[in-house]
Design an enzyme around this catalytic site. Structure first.
Site, short mmCIF file in Angstrom:
data_model
loop_
_atom_site.label_atom_id
_atom_site.label_comp_id
_atom_site.label_asym_id
_atom_site.label_seq_id
_atom_site.Cartn_x
_atom_site.Cartn_y
_atom_site.Cartn_z
N ASN A 170 37.68 42.55 48.17
CA ASN A 170 37.29 41.93 47.15
C ASN A 170 38.16 40.76 46.73
OD1 ASN A 170 36.26 42.61 43.92
ND2 ASN A 170 38.96 41.92 43.90
N ARG A 220 47.10 35.17 38.68
CA ARG A 220 48.14 34.50 39.46
C ARG A 220 49.74 35.15 40.10
NH1 ARG A 220 49.10 35.61 33.40
NH2 ARG A 220 50.99 37.09 33.25
N ASP A 241 49.80 31.28 29.35
CA ASP A 241 48.46 31.58 29.56
C ASP A 241 47.56 30.48 28.54
OD1 ASP A 241 46.43 33.09 30.73
OD2 ASP A 241 48.23 34.87 30.69
C1 LIG Z 1 42.46 29.31 36.75
C2 LIG Z 1 42.14 31.72 36.66
C3 LIG Z 1 43.72 32.10 36.83
C4 LIG Z 1 43.45 33.96 36.31
N1 LIG Z 1 44.51 34.56 36.89
C5 LIG Z 1 44.22 36.28 36.02
C6 LIG Z 1 45.30 36.37 35.96
O1 LIG Z 1 46.96 35.90 36.40
N2 LIG Z 1 44.51 38.23 36.30
C7 LIG Z 1 43.51 38.77 35.90
O2 LIG Z 1 43.48 40.05 36.33
N3 LIG Z 1 42.55 37.77 36.18
C8 LIG Z 1 43.37 36.36 36.26
N4 LIG Z 1 41.69 35.55 36.45
C9 LIG Z 1 40.84 36.04 35.87
C10 LIG Z 1 40.33 36.78 37.49
O3 LIG Z 1 40.05 36.14 38.03
C11 LIG Z 1 38.72 36.50 37.46
O4 LIG Z 1 38.05 37.78 36.02
C12 LIG Z 1 37.64 37.80 38.84
O5 LIG Z 1 36.16 38.17 39.06
C13 LIG Z 1 39.09 38.56 38.98
O6 LIG Z 1 38.10 39.13 39.80
P1 LIG Z 1 38.34 41.21 40.25
O7 LIG Z 1 36.94 41.07 39.18
O8 LIG Z 1 36.74 40.59 41.93
O9 LIG Z 1 38.89 41.70 39.90
C14 LIG Z 1 42.14 34.06 36.38
C15 LIG Z 1 41.18 33.09 36.45
C16 LIG Z 1 40.91 32.03 35.87
C17 LIG Z 1 39.87 30.93 36.46
MN LIG Z 2 35.36 41.62 42.57
#
Ligand SMILES: Cc1cc2nc3c(=O)[nH]c(=O)nc-3n(C[C@H](O)[C@H](O)[C@H](O)COP(=O)(O)O)c2cc1C
Ligand SMILES: [Mn+2]
Length: 501
Positions: free
Chosen positions: A170, A175, A280
């Protein structure tokens, strides 16, 4: 043009296209860069390479994604819809008929084969390997973004883990608040795959964090794929080149060979600390909350590594375009399960999870309600707080047009749905964190079975007269304000200007 192969190629492209400004002046990653970037993003300005961030010898790249044009350059397309067209082509693949079809089919299959990451023996991301006491996050120009943030945050990482049962990789963007030279928090929200991998692991989970990737791979970390799909596969598919990986030095994971910087380490189950507050993308500070602690075992990097960053805050910020890319890229996949959907829009001002506007080809009574509930059951869209459904001909990206139909077609007593369900981790509005109300607004034209009287006909001019006026427009001598006599757009723009005065 193919998407850039790594961050260096991307920076060259930005440079060549006049989309990059190098800032030579010494600037402070503590707040100062945020204010510069905020002004630059909001005025549609260029990507910025800060060559002398205070306290670090590594340049900082920011606002690489901050406009639609750069986002298209990143994907090597003219319009973001071209990216989704490529995906749709594969999703809708039919058994080939005839030779031409077969050859075309092979091309599509090759694009799927390209999506599998490839392991290579050496990578620029490991030119320098720092372990033990050499590991020091203080080397990097990590930004403290907003005055209420207690510490610097790594904001544009690709965090790599593996499911301990299935072994599936994955990659997510979460952050990371700096705790000290060798540890950070990991902001794995409750609905995310990274957190699920962590919860499924006994003891320590190995974690690697890639910083400074080619733009498509960096984007893919933010893409809301189903858990069993490796985000590096999406990156490979979209790039048309497999993502190249090398073995990490101190953990059992593969990491991108082309990254500028890689952080390696582990997270111990149950070892939590007070993360935040953090300014945020909701436009508010999210409060302190316990999150897992990432302990670094190594930093590997290119000799002259460039550190990537992003600032989130009150919209519009740079992440708006990452979100818009997701909105476009995922449309064909959404249509696979909810085929009546024509288009959808996640308004940036709605922080993506607060509002979904969706247009449907309506064929039976109650269908708008079906679509609302489908959205509330679909991946990360399930966290959407409000869903507005309009008919197929409505342009979901034109908020005034949508507002018109919400006003004209809605009987609040009949057409508003209040439901309950999961809400975004960061949503501060509901009484309880994680769960709360959902609002559905059915702004489609109503059928008799939906309790409507005879539905009136919408006003439109006949094609014949429209063509006549098109042809004769120049003859009338009316100056075209903000257009070429394409009255629709012109009048709307005019109204917008009028209202702003
Ligand atoms: C700039 C940016 C910052 C992000 N920060 C977070 C974060 O701190 N925590 C989080 O859970 N998702 C954060 N996200 C959203 C996740 O990256 C997004 O939901 C992603 O699909 C997560 O991957 P996963 O589903 O494989 O866990 C952020 C997205 C962006 C574009
Ligand atoms: Mn994923």
């Amino acid at each position: 043009m193919a998407p850039p192969a790594d961050l260096r190629a991307w920076i060259r492209l930005l440079d060549d296209e006049g989309e990059l400004v190098r800032v030579d002046a010494e600037v402070d990653p503590d707040l100062e860069i945020t204010e510069i970037v905020d002004r630059t993003v909001k005025s549609g300005g260029p990507a910025l390479l800060f060559e002398n961030p205070r306290g670090s010898s590594h340049p900082l790249l920011i606002n690489q994604f901050g406009t639609e044009r750069r986002m298209c350059m990143a994907f090597g397309v003219d319009r973001l819809d071209d990216v989704s067209a490529k995906l749709e082509d594969v999703l809708e693949m039919q058994p080939p008929q005839g030779l031409v079809d077969k050859v075309r089919g092979l091309k599509k299959l090759k694009s799927i084969a390209d999506s599998l990451p490839k392991t290579v023996s050496r990578g620029a991301s490991q030119e320098l390997v720092l372990t033990g006491d050499e590991v020091d996050l203080g080397l990097l120009p990590i930004q403290r973004c907003w005055p209420g943030d207690p510490a610097p945050f790594i904001t544009l990482p690709a965090v790599i883990t593996r499911d301990p049962h299935t072994g599936v990789r994955n990659v997510g963007m979460y952050r990371m608040q700096k705790i000290d030279a060798r540890s950070t928090y990991m902001h794995w929200q409750i609905h995310k795959d990274g957190r699920a991998d962590y919860l499924a692991t006994d003891g320590k989970i190995p974690v690697a964090v890639a910083l400074g990737l080619d733009p498509v791979t960096a984007y893919s970390a933010s893409a809301p794929l189903p858990k069993h799909i490796d985000e590096f596969m999406l990156a490979g598919f979209l790039k048309g080149e497999p993502v190249e990986l090398v073995r990490a030095k101190t953990v059992d994971l593969d990491v991108p060979a082309n990254a500028e910087i890689v952080l390696e380490g582990t997270i111990e189950k149950g070892e939590l600390g007070p993360e935040g507050p953090f300014g945020d993308h909701t436009g508010y500070y999210t409060p302190q909350e316990p999150f897992p602690i990432f302990r670094l075992s190594a930093i590997t990097m290119r000799r002259d590594a460039i550190y990537p960053s992003i600032v989130v805050g009150k919209p519009v910020q740079e992440d708006a375009w990452l979100g818009k890319a997701t909105e476009r890229i995922f449309l064909p996949a959404i249509r696979m399960t909810v085929p009546e959907i024509v288009d959808y829009d996640l308004p940036v001002a709605g922080a993506f999870h607060n509002c979904v506007i969706v247009s449907i080809r309506k064929a039976f009574p109650g269908q708008a309600h079906k679509v609302m509930h489908a959205i509330w059951g679909l991946g990360m869209l399930s966290l959407s707080k409000a869903v507005v459904v309009v008919d197929a001909h409505v342009n979901v990206h034109d908020y005034e047009e949508v507002f018109f139909y919400v006003g004209a077609n809605v009987d609040p007593k009949r057409d508003v749905v209040i439901a309950e369900g999961p809400l975004d981790h960061l949503d501060h509005a509901p009484e309880q964190q994680f769960v709360g109300g959902k609002l559905g607004i059915d702004a489609t034209g109503k059928l008799p079975e939906e309790g409507a009287r005879e539905w009136p006909e919408e006003i439109t001019m006949s094609d014949e007269i429209r063509e006549l006026v098109d042809r004769r427009w120049a003859e009338y001598g009316i100056p075209a304000h903000g257009g070429d006599g394409s009255v629709q757009n012109g009048s709307r723009r005019g109204l917008r200007q009028l209202l702003r005065r």
